[in-house]
Design a protein around this motif. Structure first.
Motif, PDB file in Angstrom:
ATOM      1  N   GLU A 208      15.489   9.867  48.456  1.00  9.03           N
ATOM      2  CA  GLU A 208      16.119  10.980  47.743  1.00  9.03           C
ATOM      3  C   GLU A 208      15.443  12.302  48.095  1.00  9.03           C
ATOM      4  OE1 GLU A 208      17.200  12.331  43.141  1.00  9.03           O
ATOM      5  OE2 GLU A 208      16.121  10.458  43.531  1.00  9.03           O
ATOM      6  N   THR A 209      14.103  12.277  48.154  1.00  5.91           N
ATOM      7  CA  THR A 209      13.363  13.504  48.482  1.00  5.91           C
ATOM      8  C   THR A 209      13.723  13.996  49.877  1.00  5.91           C
ATOM      9  OG1 THR A 209      11.528  12.791  47.083  1.00  5.91           O
ATOM     10  CG2 THR A 209      11.056  14.487  48.720  1.00  5.91           C
ATOM     11  N   LEU A 210      13.748  13.089  50.847  1.00  4.58           N
ATOM     12  CA  LEU A 210      14.076  13.477  52.219  1.00  4.58           C
ATOM     13  C   LEU A 210      15.515  13.976  52.325  1.00  4.58           C
ATOM     14  CD1 LEU A 210      12.391  10.547  54.179  1.00  4.58           C
ATOM     15  CD2 LEU A 210      11.637  12.936  54.134  1.00  4.58           C
ATOM     16  N   ALA A 211      16.430  13.287  51.644  1.00  5.31           N
ATOM     17  CA  ALA A 211      17.838  13.676  51.701  1.00  5.31           C
ATOM     18  C   ALA A 211      18.035  15.069  51.118  1.00  5.31           C
ATOM     19  CB  ALA A 211      18.694  12.659  50.963  1.00  5.31           C
ATOM     20  N   GLU A 212      17.367  15.385  50.016  1.00  4.59           N
ATOM     21  CA  GLU A 212      17.491  16.719  49.406  1.00  4.59           C
ATOM     22  C   GLU A 212      16.918  17.793  50.333  1.00  4.59           C
ATOM     23  OE1 GLU A 212      15.594  16.450  45.635  1.00  4.59           O
ATOM     24  OE2 GLU A 212      17.317  15.457  44.663  1.00  4.59           O
ATOM     25  N   GLU A 213      15.744  17.494  50.930  1.00  3.96           N
ATOM     26  CA  GLU A 213      15.130  18.480  51.829  1.00  3.96           C
ATOM     27  C   GLU A 213      16.015  18.725  53.043  1.00  3.96           C
ATOM     28  OE1 GLU A 213      10.958  19.265  54.301  1.00  3.96           O
ATOM     29  OE2 GLU A 213      11.203  17.441  53.100  1.00  3.96           O
ATOM     30  N   ARG A 214      16.572  17.652  53.620  1.00  2.99           N
ATOM     31  CA  ARG A 214      17.445  17.818  54.780  1.00  2.99           C
ATOM     32  C   ARG A 214      18.689  18.616  54.407  1.00  2.99           C
ATOM     33  NH1 ARG A 214      20.907  13.037  57.581  1.00  2.99           N
ATOM     34  NH2 ARG A 214      21.779  13.118  55.485  1.00  2.99           N
ATOM     35  N   GLY A 215      19.277  18.324  53.257  1.00  7.60           N
ATOM     36  CA  GLY A 215      20.470  19.045  52.829  1.00  7.60           C
ATOM     37  C   GLY A 215      20.207  20.526  52.656  1.00  7.60           C
ATOM     38  N   ALA A 216      19.060  20.877  52.076  1.00 11.77           N
ATOM     39  CA  ALA A 216      18.731  22.294  51.872  1.00 11.77           C
ATOM     40  C   ALA A 216      18.551  23.014  53.208  1.00 11.77           C
ATOM     41  CB  ALA A 216      17.466  22.409  51.028  1.00 11.77           C
ATOM     42  N   ASN A 294      12.174  22.096  63.955  1.00 14.12           N
ATOM     43  CA  ASN A 294      11.276  20.955  64.177  1.00 14.12           C
ATOM     44  C   ASN A 294      11.116  20.120  62.916  1.00 14.12           C
ATOM     45  OD1 ASN A 294      10.820  21.666  66.855  1.00 14.12           O
ATOM     46  ND2 ASN A 294       9.133  23.048  66.308  1.00 14.12           N
ATOM     47  N   ARG A 295      10.955  20.825  61.765  1.00 15.49           N
ATOM     48  CA  ARG A 295      10.816  20.110  60.488  1.00 15.49           C
ATOM     49  C   ARG A 295      12.099  19.355  60.165  1.00 15.49           C
ATOM     50  NH1 ARG A 295       8.077  17.041  57.176  1.00 15.49           N
ATOM     51  NH2 ARG A 295       8.893  17.123  55.050  1.00 15.49           N
ATOM     52  N   LEU A 296      13.245  19.981  60.406  1.00 12.00           N
ATOM     53  CA  LEU A 296      14.518  19.306  60.144  1.00 12.00           C
ATOM     54  C   LEU A 296      14.639  18.033  60.972  1.00 12.00           C
ATOM     55  CD1 LEU A 296      17.298  19.162  58.844  1.00 12.00           C
ATOM     56  CD2 LEU A 296      18.148  20.695  60.642  1.00 12.00           C
ATOM     57  N   GLU A 297      14.242  18.111  62.220  1.00 15.34           N
ATOM     58  CA  GLU A 297      14.304  16.932  63.082  1.00 15.34           C
ATOM     59  C   GLU A 297      13.396  15.813  62.574  1.00 15.34           C
ATOM     60  OE1 GLU A 297      13.719  15.689  67.796  1.00 15.34           O
ATOM     61  OE2 GLU A 297      13.441  17.767  67.154  1.00 15.34           O
ATOM     62  N   LEU A 298      12.171  16.196  62.112  1.00 18.96           N
ATOM     63  CA  LEU A 298      11.243  15.199  61.579  1.00 18.96           C
ATOM     64  C   LEU A 298      11.803  14.521  60.326  1.00 18.96           C
ATOM     65  CD1 LEU A 298       7.816  17.070  61.992  1.00 18.96           C
ATOM     66  CD2 LEU A 298       8.587  15.037  63.235  1.00 18.96           C
ATOM     67  N   THR A 301      14.708  12.191  61.228  1.00 15.64           N
ATOM     68  CA  THR A 301      14.204  10.982  61.881  1.00 15.64           C
ATOM     69  C   THR A 301      13.608  10.023  60.866  1.00 15.64           C
ATOM     70  OG1 THR A 301      13.744  12.211  63.920  1.00 15.64           O
ATOM     71  CG2 THR A 301      12.602  10.106  63.615  1.00 15.64           C
ATOM     72  N   ARG A 302      12.790  10.564  59.952  1.00 16.20           N
ATOM     73  CA  ARG A 302      12.156   9.732  58.912  1.00 16.20           C
ATOM     74  C   ARG A 302      13.219   9.084  58.024  1.00 16.20           C
ATOM     75  NH1 ARG A 302       7.349   7.121  57.499  1.00 16.20           N
ATOM     76  NH2 ARG A 302       7.220   6.968  55.220  1.00 16.20           N
ATOM     77  N   LEU A 303      14.238   9.860  57.662  1.00 19.75           N
ATOM     78  CA  LEU A 303      15.284   9.338  56.781  1.00 19.75           C
ATOM     79  C   LEU A 303      16.073   8.234  57.471  1.00 19.75           C
ATOM     80  CD1 LEU A 303      16.733   9.617  54.055  1.00 19.75           C
ATOM     81  CD2 LEU A 303      18.211  11.355  55.106  1.00 19.75           C
ATOM     82  N   PHE A 304      16.422   8.432  58.729  1.00 19.33           N
ATOM     83  CA  PHE A 304      17.177   7.405  59.454  1.00 19.33           C
ATOM     84  C   PHE A 304      16.340   6.133  59.606  1.00 19.33           C
ATOM     85  CE2 PHE A 304      19.615  11.030  61.728  1.00 19.33           C
ATOM     86  CZ  PHE A 304      20.491  11.119  60.659  1.00 19.33           C
ATOM     87  N   GLU A 305      15.065   6.274  59.920  1.00 22.63           N
ATOM     88  CA  GLU A 305      14.188   5.107  60.082  1.00 22.63           C
ATOM     89  C   GLU A 305      14.009   4.362  58.764  1.00 22.63           C
ATOM     90  OE1 GLU A 305      10.597   6.651  61.738  1.00 22.63           O
ATOM     91  OE2 GLU A 305      11.392   6.710  63.805  1.00 22.63           O
ATOM     92  N   LEU A 306      13.899   5.123  57.680  1.00 21.59           N
ATOM     93  CA  LEU A 306      13.745   4.514  56.352  1.00 21.59           C
ATOM     94  C   LEU A 306      14.958   3.650  56.029  1.00 21.59           C
ATOM     95  CD1 LEU A 306      12.108   4.448  53.624  1.00 21.59           C
ATOM     96  CD2 LEU A 306      13.533   6.367  52.889  1.00 21.59           C
TER      97      LEU A 306
END
Length: 552
Positions: A208-216, A294-298, A301-306
Motif C-alpha cells: 500500500e505504501t509503495l502504491a501510494e508513493e508511485r501514484g503521487a 530514478n525514485r519512481l523507477e525504484l 520495480t519494488r512493487l512489481f517484485e513484491l
C-alpha cells in the motif's frame, strides 16, 4: 424413580393411570392377562421401537407418559443439558411417546420434542429391565468393566489423563516426523525460498505504501508543466503577486485623496494576502508531487517484485513477512530435526511408561475386585437353586492397539452351569429361568454400588417355587432398599415380599376386551396370593397360607 405411568389406547389397555412409590412393587395376574402390554408400554416411553400394531383397535394413536423423580446430580440430567433440554432441579421428568395407527411416532421430554435415540439413552439410565429376553445391562460385555470398577471402587480417571498425555505426545512426535520428512524432501526448495524471502525483506503494509508513493509521483509527472506555468504567473519579479504589491504601494500614497481609493487599497491588500496563500499551497503541492524519475523507477520495480513474489508463494503481499518467519522456523526445525525428534521420542516413551505403570496398577485392582465379586455372587447362587453353577469375572489384557483411557483390560462375566462344563458368556448358555436368577444374583452382589433408580424383573421366578422362590423374594426385598423395584411374578412367595401389589386382569363386556390394573388393599392382596397358591378355586387353607406369607 418411576413415579407414574399413564397409558392410553395400547393394545387392550384403553386408559390406565398408575402411581408408584419406592420399595418393591409386585405385578400379578393370570397368564394372558396383559402383563407384557404394561411392560411394552413402558418400553415405548424408554425409546423402544414404535410399532403401529400397539395402537388399540379403533383408536388413532397410542400415548404413553412416564414420569420420573430424578435428582439434579443424576447422569441423565447432564445428558439432557448437553442436548439443550431444560430440566428444573426438583421438578419431575416427564417422557411422552405417541404412536400413530398409520405409522410414525413422536416423543417429548418435558414437552420438548426429543428423538427416540435420546429416549433410549435416557431410559437406560433411569430404568433397568431384566427378563428372559434381556439384551442390555448385565448381559452386554461392553458394560462389564464399568460394573466391576463400580463394585471395586476403581477410579480410572487418573489413568485417562495419563492416556491422553501419552497419545498427545505420540501425535506431536508423528507430526514432527512427518514435517521433518517433508522438509527433507523439500530441502532445496525450502532453502531457496527462505533465502529469497529473507533477502527481499517484505514488510506488512509495504504494498500500500509503495502504491501510494508511485501514484503521487505519477500524478506529479503528469501535472508538472501546468503547475510550473501557474507558478511562473504568480512568482518572480514580473509575476502577479509582485505586480499586486507594486500597485498596492502606489495606491497607498493616493488613498487619502478619496474614500473609494481607500476601499480599493483594502481590497488590493486582501488580494495580495490571498495570492500569497495560493502561492504557499501551490509550492506545498509541488513538493508533495515532486518526482524523481530514478525514485519512481525504484518504487515501481519494488512493487512489481513484491507482487510477483506473493503470486509465486500463493499468498498476499502483506502476508509475505509472516510467511518468511514461518519458513525460517521450518528450516530451523529441519536443521535441528534429529535432536528434536530424539527429545520427542524420549517424552513419548516416558508418557507411555507412565500410562503402562498406572494401567498395571489398575489391572491389579480389578483382579482383586473380580475375586471379591466372584465370591459375592457365589454366595447368592445356592439359595437361588444354582448351586451347581459357577461364576467368574474374566480380566485379561488387551493388545496394545486396544488400550484406552479406561485401561488395558477386557472384562467379561462368565458362567458354567454344570460341573465340568466350560465357562462361557452369560447370555449364551443360561436358560431363561437360570438367566433371570443369575442376573438377580449379580444385582444383589452389585447392589451396594447402585445402578438405575428403577429396576424391573419380568418373571424372574419362572420355573421355581418353594424355598427358591422365597430366596428370590428375600433378595428382591434387599435390592429394593437400594432402588425402586417392580417385579412381574407368578410366585406367591415373591408377591408376599412386596410393599405394594397390583393385579393385572382382562375383562370382557361382551363386545370389547380390555386389560386393567388395580392396586390391591390388604384383603384383596391376601385373596390374590391365595389364588396364586391354590389356582382357580381359592380355599380357606390357601387364604391361611397367604396370610402367613404376608406376615413375614
Amino acid at each position: 424413580m418411576l413415579s407414574s405411568l399413564s397409558i392410553r389406547d395400547v393394545v387392550l389397555i384403553e386408559a390406565l393411570d398408575l402411581d408408584f412409590e419406592s420399595g418393591l412393587g409386585a405385578l400379578t395376574g393370570e397368564t394372558g392377562a396383559g402383563k407384557s402390554i404394561l411392560l411394552d408400554s413402558l418400553g415405548l416411553a424408554l425409546g423402544k421401537r414404535a410399532e403401529s400394531g400397539l395402537v388399540r383397535q379403533g383408536a388413532t394413536q397410542s400415548v404413553v407418559t412416564a414420569t420420573f423423580e430424578v435428582p439434579a446430580t443424576h447422569p441423565a440430567m447432564a445428558v439432557l443439558a448437553e442436548n439443550g433440554f431444560e430440566a428444573e432441579a426438583g421438578e419431575p421428568l416427564m417422557i411422552r411417546r405417541i404412536v400413530k395407527a398409520d405409522g410414525g411416532s413422536r416423543a417429548s421430554i418435558n414437552d420438548q420434542p426429543a428423538s427416540a435415540g435420546l429416549l433410549r439413552e435416557i431410559g437406560a439410565m433411569l430404568v433397568e429391565i431384566h427378563g428372559q429376553h434381556d439384551d442390555r445391562g448385565l448381559l452386554n460385555p461392553k458394560g462389564h468393566r464399568d460394573l466391576l470398577d463400580m463394585f471395586g471402587r476403581v477410579d480410572s480417571r487418573p489413568l485417562g489423563a495419563a492416556y491422553r498425555r501419552w497419545r498427545a505426545a505420540e501425535e506431536t512426535l508423528a507430526t514432527a516426523r512427518a514435517e521433518l520428512e517433508t522438509a527433507e524432501r523439500d530441502r532445496e526448495w525450502l532453502e531457496h525460498a527462505v533465502g529469497e524471502l529473507t533477502k527481499f525483506g517484505a514488510e506488512p503494509g509495504e504494498e500500500e505504501t509503495l502504491a501510494e508513493e508511485r501514484g503521487a509521483m505519477q500524478k506529479g509527472a503528469r501535472l508538472a508543466d501546468d503547475l510550473a506555468a501557474v507558478n511562473d504567473h504568480l512568482d518572480g519579479s514580473q509575476g502577479a503577486i509582485a505586480n499586486l504589491r507594486q500597485a498596492s504601494r502606489r495606491l497607498d500614497r493616493l488613498a487619502p485623496e478619496h474614500p473609494m481609493l481607500a476601499d480599493a487599497l483594502a481590497a488590493m491588500d486582501r488580494a495580495v494576502i490571498e495570492a500569497s496563500e495560493a502561492e504557499d499551497h501551490l509550492n506545498a503541492a509541488l513538493g508533495d508531487m515532486a518526482f524523481d524519475p530514478n525514485r519512481l523507477e525504484l518504487v515501481e520495480t519494488r512493487l512489481f517484485e513484491l507482487r510477483a513474489l506473493a503470486r509465486k508463494h500463493r499468498t498476499t503481499p502483506d502476508a509475505l513477512a509472516e510467511l518468511t518467519v514461518e519458513l525460517e522456523a521450518r528450516f530451523a526445525r529441519m536443521e535441528a530435526g534429529g535432536a528434536g525428534i530424539a527429545a520427542l521420542e524420549a517424552e513419548t516413551l516416558a508418557a507411555r511408561t507412565a500410562y503402562a505403570d498406572a494401567a498395571a496398577t489398575l489391572s491389579a485392582m480389578r483382579e482383586l475386585a473380580a475375586a471379591r465379586l466372584d465370591a459375592a455372587v457365589a454366595g447368592e447362587l445356592a439359595p437361588l437353586k444354582l448351586d451347581a453353577a459357577r461364576f467368574r469375572t474374566v480380566v485379561e489384557p488387551l493388545a496394545e492397539g486396544s488400550w484406552g483411557p479406561a485401561g488395558r483390560d477386557r472384562v467379561e462375566f462368565e458362567i458354567s452351569t454344570n460341573p465340568g462344563a466350560p465357562f462361557a458368556p452369560l447370555v449364551k448358555i443360561a436358560s431363561g429361568g437360570e438367566l433371570s436368577r443369575f442376573i438377580l444374583a449379580l444385582k444383589v452382589a452389585l447392589a451396594e454400588e447402585g445402578g438405575a433408580g428403577t429396576m424391573i424383573f419380568d418373571e424372574i421366578d419362572r420355573g421355581v417355587g418353594g424355598a427358591v422362590a422365597s430366596a428370590i423374594g428375600e433378595r428382591l426385598g434387599r435390592l429394593s432398599r437400594k432402588a425402586q423395584l417392580l417385579v412381574v411374578t407368578h410366585s406367591p412367595q415373591v408377591a408376599a415380599r412386596a410393599d405394594r401389589h397390583w393385579l393385572i386382569a382382562k375383562r370382557h363386556d361382551g363386545i370389547v376386551t380390555r386389560t386393567g390394573v388395580s392396586a390391591l388393599d390388604a384383603g384383596e392382596r391376601r385373596e390374590e396370593i391365595a389364588r396364586m397358591l391354590s389356582g382357580a378355586e381359592v380355599t380357606e387353607e390357601a387364604r391361611a397360607q397367604a396370610a402367613r406369607l404376608l406376615e413375614r
